[in-house]
Structures are given as C-alpha cells and as structure tokens.
Motif scaffolding. Structure first.
Motif, PDB file in Angstrom:
ATOM      1  N   ASP A 100      -0.313  -3.373  -9.177  1.00 12.79           N
ATOM      2  CA  ASP A 100      -0.216  -2.793  -7.850  1.00 12.79           C
ATOM      3  C   ASP A 100       0.942  -1.795  -7.827  1.00 12.79           C
ATOM      4  O   ASP A 100       2.077  -2.145  -8.127  1.00 12.79           O
ATOM      5  CB  ASP A 100       0.020  -3.891  -6.812  1.00 12.79           C
ATOM      6  N   ARG A 147      -4.378   0.904  -0.957  1.00 16.22           N
ATOM      7  CA  ARG A 147      -3.952   0.179  -2.147  1.00 16.22           C
ATOM      8  C   ARG A 147      -4.111   1.117  -3.343  1.00 16.22           C
ATOM      9  O   ARG A 147      -5.125   1.781  -3.480  1.00 16.22           O
ATOM     10  CB  ARG A 147      -4.806  -1.060  -2.378  1.00 16.22           C
ATOM     11  N   ASP A 202       0.845  -1.184   0.000  1.00 18.51           N
ATOM     12  CA  ASP A 202       0.000   0.000   0.000  1.00 18.51           C
ATOM     13  C   ASP A 202       0.883   1.238   0.000  1.00 18.51           C
ATOM     14  O   ASP A 202       2.064   1.191   0.346  1.00 18.51           O
ATOM     15  CB  ASP A 202      -0.961   0.016   1.195  1.00 18.51           C
TER      16      ASP A 202
END
Length: 255
Positions: A125, A99, A94
């Motif tokens: 991500d 996130r 994160d």
C-alpha cells in the motif's frame, strides 16, 4: 485472523490452539527472534500480562519448542499469508482519494538453497507501506503471471496498480481493468514500439512538476510530466510528434 486458519494437526492430543502458537511466534519474531528456539525462549520469559492482551490466558501452559516447530511446519503458508493480508487490508490509506497499490518482486535474503533463493511478488500500500499480500514465484515461471494471481486474492476495485517495466503487458493491463482497477505501468525497451510512440508525444509543450526529497544521505529531485492522449491515437513510430495545431493534439495538461 489467526483463528480463521485451518488447524492442520489431528484434534486428538492438541493442547495449544493454533492461534496461540501463531501469536507467540509472531510476537517473538517482532522482538527479534530469528530461530524457533529463540521463539520458545521468548515465550518462556514473556510477561504473562502482556500475553493476556493478545488472547493468551495468564495461567495457560505455553507450547514447547517442539510443539512450536511441528505446528509451524504444518501450517499452510498460503492460508497464513491470506489471513495476514486480510488484517493488513484494514490498515491501508489512500492517496488523492484512491488506494494505490505497488507490485514489486523481491528475492528472499538469507534463504538461498541449491535451486537459488526464493522469489516473491508482493503488493504494498503506497499510503502506509503495509504489505497487502505476497505470493511465491514458481521456479518454472516468472513474476508476470504471479502478479495476476496475486491480484486475484484481493479487491482492487477503484485502486491504482503500479508496477515496473516487466509487467507492462497487454494481458496484465486487461486483468487489472477487468477487475475494476486502474494501472500505471513503466514503459521501457521491452515494449520498444510503445516506448517510441510515447517519446514522440509533444513533451516540450507540457509543463513539468518537480519535487525535492532528502533520504539515505542523498538529495533527489524528481520531475514529472503528464500528457493525455486518446486511445489508439498515439503517433506511429517514425511519424514524429503531432503539432499543436493537430486536431488530435490535446495540448499541455497536467494531472
């Protein structure tokens, strides 16, 4: 995760579990195998102790090249992607307590056919660079609806979704917020009115934050400004920026 994928083969005569074939293929590709023959060659020469660490019994008879080829041809690609994405989801990090997921479209290198190269939309991500999911773009469509279909396969509650100017669409923004996410979308000339309204904000009164990075032989300085404005209170096109004394002006703010 591979064990969760439905085996498309008829049960009779199956000697090698689907998870075994997929694991061998995955490990071989990670070590540089680019053909199915190379995958089989890697398996034949692999250290059996190393294979046992991936759930393959040291005394197990390994699949032939024909079995590997036939099995991989039959596997549901979408189910495979979902299984891999589910595994990658436990590896995410994160940024600032959230996130952050980047959506980006790519053309598959070295896969061009008569109809052109396949197009993929992928979710990455930001914290780790892990690919959380990917979806092929239909030849009769484009990346815009594909992004929404891709997000439907994952939990984006509380996550921030970033995307380029192509995805700066009302329906996309509604889709993200409806599922509990937030968005940062690039605004360019495809949304001319919104772009003009944003340019008219009082940026000269907003302090900037800069950072310098060095990569790929280049030294790059990036500068960002952030301005808070109320929904529906953007200046109309041609009206000019609100003055600092305007009651709707939020003043210099950074986030």
């Amino acid at each position: 995760m591979f064990a969760t994928i439905a085996d498309p083969r008829k049960p009779r005569g199956v000697r090698h579990g689907l998870a075994t074939v997929l694991t061998i293929a995955q490990c071989a590709v990670l070590t540089g195998a680019k053909t199915l023959l190379a995958v089989h060659k890697w398996a034949a020469e692999a250290d059996r102790g190393a294979l046992s660490q991936h759930g393959i019994h040291p005394q197990a008879v390994l699949p032939s090249e024909t079995t590997i080829r036939r099995t991989l041809t039959l596997v549901d690609a979408a189910a495979f992607d979902r299984a891999v994405a589910a595994w990658m989801a436990i590896k995410v990090g994160d940024l600032g307590g959230r996130r952050v997921i980047e959506i980006d479209g790519k053309t598959m290198r070295g896969a061009r056919r008569d109809g052109g190269a396949p197009q993929l939309v992928a979710a990455l991500d930001h914290g780790t660079g892990a690919v959380l999911g990917q979806l092929a773009v239909s030849a009769e469509s484009n990346e815009i609806p594909a992004l929404r279909d891709l997000l439907d396969t994952m939990d984006i509650t509380g996550a921030v979704i970033t995307a380029d100017a192509m995805h700066c669409q009302r329906e996309t923004a509604r889709h993200i917020t409806r599922d509990g996410g937030h968005y940062v979308l690039t605004v360019k000339a495809n949304q001319r009115l919104l772009r003009d309204q944003l340019k008219a904000l009082p940026w000269t009164h907003v302090p900037a934050t800069s950072s310098v990075s060095t990569s790929h032989g280049r030294r790059v300085r990036r500068t960002i400004k952030a301005h808070r404005t109320r929904l529906g209170r953007l200046p109309r096109h041609g009206s000019g920026p609100p003055s600092p004394t305007d009651p709707n002006h939020q003043g210099p703010q950074t986030h």
